[in-house]
Motif scaffolding. Structure first.
Motif, mmCIF file in Angstrom:
data_model
loop_
_atom_site.group_PDB
_atom_site.id
_atom_site.type_symbol
_atom_site.label_atom_id
_atom_site.label_comp_id
_atom_site.label_asym_id
_atom_site.label_seq_id
_atom_site.Cartn_x
_atom_site.Cartn_y
_atom_site.Cartn_z
ATOM 1 N N ASP A 101 0.893 -0.999 0.482
ATOM 2 C CA ASP A 101 -0.268 -0.129 -0.103
ATOM 3 C C ASP A 101 1.473 0.840 -0.133
ATOM 4 O OD1 ASP A 101 -1.998 -1.403 0.175
ATOM 5 O OD2 ASP A 101 -2.432 -1.788 2.263
ATOM 6 N N GLU A 102 0.543 2.302 -0.830
ATOM 7 C CA GLU A 102 0.993 3.440 -0.438
ATOM 8 C C GLU A 102 0.709 4.779 0.332
ATOM 9 O OE1 GLU A 102 0.435 5.194 -4.172
ATOM 10 O OE2 GLU A 102 1.141 3.312 -5.846
ATOM 11 N N SER A 103 0.307 4.218 1.854
ATOM 12 C CA SER A 103 0.029 4.958 2.925
ATOM 13 C C SER A 103 0.817 5.523 3.067
ATOM 14 C CB SER A 103 -0.968 4.039 3.508
ATOM 15 O OG SER A 103 -0.190 3.356 3.889
ATOM 16 N N GLU A 104 1.588 6.217 3.557
ATOM 17 C CA GLU A 104 2.294 7.376 4.592
ATOM 18 C C GLU A 104 2.762 6.428 5.711
ATOM 19 O OE1 GLU A 104 1.231 11.727 5.237
ATOM 20 O OE2 GLU A 104 1.266 11.307 2.808
ATOM 21 N N ASP A 105 1.815 6.171 6.648
ATOM 22 C CA ASP A 105 1.874 5.252 8.218
ATOM 23 C C ASP A 105 2.332 3.883 7.865
ATOM 24 O OD1 ASP A 105 -0.879 3.798 6.338
ATOM 25 O OD2 ASP A 105 -1.620 4.735 9.083
ATOM 26 N N GLN A 106 2.841 3.019 6.078
ATOM 27 C CA GLN A 106 3.011 1.414 6.122
ATOM 28 C C GLN A 106 4.267 1.458 6.993
ATOM 29 O OE1 GLN A 106 4.520 1.237 2.240
ATOM 30 N NE2 GLN A 106 4.547 3.212 1.476
ATOM 31 N N ASP A 107 4.841 0.563 7.676
ATOM 32 C CA ASP A 107 5.532 -0.021 8.790
ATOM 33 C C ASP A 107 7.281 -0.362 7.778
ATOM 34 O OD1 ASP A 107 7.009 -0.665 10.464
ATOM 35 O OD2 ASP A 107 6.256 -3.455 10.462
ATOM 36 N N LEU A 108 8.120 0.371 8.094
ATOM 37 C CA LEU A 108 9.173 0.169 7.439
ATOM 38 C C LEU A 108 9.922 -0.877 7.814
ATOM 39 C CD1 LEU A 108 10.319 3.894 6.672
ATOM 40 C CD2 LEU A 108 9.485 2.334 4.934
ATOM 41 N N ILE A 109 10.788 -1.915 7.341
ATOM 42 C CA ILE A 109 11.412 -2.803 7.704
ATOM 43 C C ILE A 109 13.278 -2.540 7.386
ATOM 44 C CG2 ILE A 109 11.961 -5.068 8.392
ATOM 45 C CD1 ILE A 109 9.205 -5.866 7.084
ATOM 46 N N SER A 110 13.780 -1.851 8.575
ATOM 47 C CA SER A 110 15.000 -1.744 8.779
ATOM 48 C C SER A 110 16.130 -2.834 8.197
ATOM 49 C CB SER A 110 15.505 -0.587 9.779
ATOM 50 O OG SER A 110 15.525 -1.398 11.162
ATOM 51 N N GLY A 111 17.136 -3.147 7.880
ATOM 52 C CA GLY A 111 17.867 -3.983 7.423
ATOM 53 C C GLY A 111 19.573 -3.509 6.850
ATOM 54 N N ILE A 112 20.116 -4.788 6.016
ATOM 55 C CA ILE A 112 21.362 -4.193 5.546
ATOM 56 C C ILE A 112 21.423 -5.026 4.708
ATOM 57 C CG2 ILE A 112 23.803 -4.511 6.048
ATOM 58 C CD1 ILE A 112 23.506 -4.244 9.042
ATOM 59 N N LEU A 113 22.241 -4.447 3.177
ATOM 60 C CA LEU A 113 22.076 -5.172 2.035
ATOM 61 C C LEU A 113 23.409 -6.009 2.190
ATOM 62 C CD1 LEU A 113 20.283 -6.463 0.130
ATOM 63 C CD2 LEU A 113 20.519 -4.482 -1.393
ATOM 64 N N ARG A 114 23.741 -6.937 1.474
ATOM 65 C CA ARG A 114 24.886 -7.483 1.947
ATOM 66 C C ARG A 114 25.655 -8.054 0.774
ATOM 67 N NH1 ARG A 114 26.438 -9.299 7.568
ATOM 68 N NH2 ARG A 114 26.752 -6.996 7.772
ATOM 69 N N ILE A 115 26.662 -8.241 0.062
ATOM 70 C CA ILE A 115 27.463 -9.032 -1.253
ATOM 71 C C ILE A 115 28.513 -9.765 -0.193
ATOM 72 C CG2 ILE A 115 27.925 -9.429 -2.710
ATOM 73 C CD1 ILE A 115 27.427 -6.066 -3.695
ATOM 74 N N VAL A 116 28.022 -10.979 -0.436
ATOM 75 C CA VAL A 116 28.693 -12.118 0.886
ATOM 76 C C VAL A 116 29.605 -12.821 0.258
ATOM 77 C CG1 VAL A 116 28.627 -13.685 2.594
ATOM 78 C CG2 VAL A 116 26.970 -11.715 1.813
ATOM 79 N N ASP A 117 30.799 -12.935 0.221
ATOM 80 C CA ASP A 117 31.967 -13.195 -0.849
ATOM 81 C C ASP A 117 32.219 -14.677 0.232
ATOM 82 O OD1 ASP A 117 33.384 -14.618 -2.337
ATOM 83 O OD2 ASP A 117 35.122 -13.103 -2.870
#
Length: 623
Positions: free
Chosen positions: A5-21
């Motif tokens: 949904d494009e609602s302004e109060d939607q939940d944001l899930i934080s995280g780390i995007l990582r390239i793993v070698d």
């Protein structure tokens, strides 16, 4: 975003995007919030000498070089070893870059990207509200080829690997087809241990021409390379080796083995008397061998298993020992801490040790919550302990691979001093693996080869026919005790089982045999050659079942023990046979042989003097 949904109060899930070698695998992973094993706390600037909890050192004079403290978090079920997941973690993902087909990049005030895999799966969109999408794609371009789609400029097509990824992150391969051979010939020791973490990858790439992946190196060149890889390891380079008469030995059926659950805190407490001495140690070791330890017990039990604490010591004796060892540790630490930059410029060995340690520490177990993130204090402790070990054993110093052996110990101990002395005990056992002559590695590879020949002659003959009878692909297994082959928690389980020294000192060789036994059918049925065997064994990393391996290893040991005939004629060294089958005796092999020789001498002497009363025996000297 947790919702489309494009609602302004939607939940944001934080995280780390990582390239793993990792070995043979480059993957992209999204790591979300999870609880840590410990909370890190560094001394504050206002009062840098005051500890947060208990000061690790017993003397205030050591506080100036003791800047990191631990504060343990509470854990449910006494298991602090795993990263607990929560509902938010259902959004986490990981995929192999080989499976990536395209990347869609769009902008809605901020950039967001969507990964689409080759099987058609579209992963959840990753929104970069604070920027960073361009930097991520630039990092990914270093490993894969990314081109814009001719039909849609917002879609990036992922192609084959770049040359930079086909080479190792160590950049040990030259641009020539067989650059590794020249590297080994120039400095086999440094090249071998410097690239141990991917040694089998180097061999695979070196034996593969760029135009023809199935190209095979000449057998004599393979033998030369492996002979230099393990200095002093003799390899038969004849096209048709001479015959060796080996009588097939029937070891009998392999028994079924049952394992139990890990030793709990309540069970551990039952084996301590009122003063803290550990009672009935053989039975306790047997329980640990059969099931390992729950994580809450490891911090104390590992100190006994690694001989840091004597089993018969009391609480008070252990406190005095810790105080003495703490002072000893910080005195050694102060030695390298007090070296000025000008002094270090004139000490090339210390300078090289520090450079290598800093390089390795920054890439040791960074996916583990205990060591992840920038400026993680856990990395500071890894660095300091390894530098202090250089002061403890300056002749050996630091060799790549030691950080892998220290990391799980520090993770469990959560204490700089205790981790150091447990690491010292572990290194006493592993020392020969890292020496320049690599005598420990040579001996173990030879013993492993003879064991495999005894257990499965057909499989050993197959490997021999594929120029793989030297079992060089087990090099990393033995060098760092399967640290790179198993999940982190499984490494803890395997090591504590092996540290019981049950059922034999060479149990790790039986672990190798168990893994090979599980893979032999696939290798033989698919008619894998030299390159394929190498690649297949490499790809087992992080896919092994530790409980299945331990059960099979114990079953193999029992199978050998049940054999009534010593297979010395089959090439198995007598001391290795004695270790596996008669570990309950604490007498060394040389003493047993001396007693046998002495009994023969005495018997002959009695018989001779019985015939000749005038005979006076001359003294016998045992060499």
């Amino acid at each position: 975003h947790s919702s489309p949904d494009e609602s302004e109060d939607q939940d944001l899930i934080s995280g780390i995007l990582r390239i793993v070698d990792k070995v043979w695998v480059l993957s992209v992973a999204l790591f979300l919030d999870s609880s840590s094993v410990v909370e890190w706390t560094q001394s504050s600037e206002d009062n840098p000498h005051r500890p947060i909890d208990h000061q690790l050192s017993y003397e205030t004079e050591w506080d100036m070089i003791n800047a990191v403290s631990f504060r343990r978090k509470a854990h449910a079920h006494g298991d602090g070893g795993s990263n607990h997941t929560n509902d938010r973690n259902k959004w986490a993902f990981s995929f192999n870059v080989c499976d990536l087909r395209s990347i869609t990049v769009k902008c809605e005030g901020w950039s967001y990207i969507t990964f689409r895999l080759k099987d058609g799966t579209a992963l959840p969109a990753i929104h970069f509200h604070q920027g960073g999408s361009t930097a991520f794609l630039d990092s990914l371009r270093k490993s894969v080829q990314i081109n814009e789609s001719p039909d849609d400029e917002s879609v990036l097509i992922v192609s084959t690997y770049c040359k930079t990824f086909s080479q190792s992150f160590e950049n040990l391969l030259d641009d020539t087809n067989y650059g590794l051979v020249q590297k080994f010939k120039k400095d086999p020791y440094t090249t071998t241990l410097g690239g141990f973490s991917k040694v089998t990858n180097y061999l695979f790439d070196a034996f593969r021409a760029p135009e023809l992946e199935c190209h095979q190196r000449p057998a004599e060149e393979v033998a030369d390379l492996l002979g230099e890889l393990i200095p002093g390891l003799e390899i038969n380079q004849q096209e048709e080796p001479g015959f060796e008469v080996i009588t097939r030995l029937d070891l009998g059926p392999r028994p079924e083995v049952q394992r139990r659950g890990p030793v709990t805190m309540e069970e551990w407490a039952k084996y301590q008397d009122s003063e803290g001495r550990i009672t009935n140690v053989p039975h306790l070791k047997d329980l640990i061998f059969k099931g390992g330890l729950c994580h809450a017990v490891r911090r104390e039990a590992w100190k006994f298993l690694l001989s840091y604490f004597p089993w018969n010591s009391t609480h008070e004796e252990r406190k005095l020992l810790q105080k003495r060892k703490t002072d000893e540790y910080f005195r050694m630490k102060l030695q390298w801490k007090s070296v000025s930059e000008e002094q270090e410029r004139r000490n090339s060995r210390l300078r090289d040790y520090r450079s290598l340690i800093e390089k390795d520490v920054n890439r040791t177990d960074r996916n583990n919550k205990f060591y992840e993130g920038l400026d993680n204090p856990g990395l500071i402790l890894l660095h300091d302990i390894l530098m202090t070990y250089c002061m403890y054993d300056f002749d050996l110093g630091y060799v790549q691979g030691m950080s892998d052996l220290l990391s799980p110990i520090l993770f469990v101990m959560e204490n700089e001093v205790d981790a150091f002395w447990c690491f010292v005990s572990f290194m006493d056992e592993m020392h020969e693996n890292f020496e320049e002559q690599m005598q420990g590695m040579k001996t173990q590879l030879i013993q492993l080869s003879t064991l495999l020949r005894l257990l499965d002659l057909a499989f050993w003959n197959y490997l021999e026919a594929q120029d793989s009878g030297y079992l060089y692909f087990c090099f990393r297994w033995l060098l760092i005790r399967f640290k790179r082959e198993l999940q982190f928690q499984d490494v803890l389980r395997l090591w504590e089982v092996m540290w019981t020294r049950l059922p034999c000192q060479n149990f790790h060789l039986l672990v190798c045999c168990a893994i090979l036994d599980s893979e032999k059918q696939k290798i033989m049925d698919r008619k894998y050659g030299f390159n394929e065997i190498l690649k297949h064994i490499n790809e087992l990393s992080m896919k092994l079942d530790i409980e299945e391996i331990l059960s099979k290893s114990e079953a193999i040991c029992m199978q050998i023990k049940n054999c009534k005939v010593c297979p010395k004629g089959q090439g198995l060294p007598y001391d290795l046979w004695l270790d596996i089958c008669h570990h309950e005796t604490s007498w060394p092999v040389w003493l047993i042989e001396c007693l046998i020789a002495l009994s023969i001498y005495v018997t002959a002497l009695i018989l001779y003097t019985h015939q000749n009363r005038e005979y006076k025996p001359t003294p016998m000297i045992f060499m």
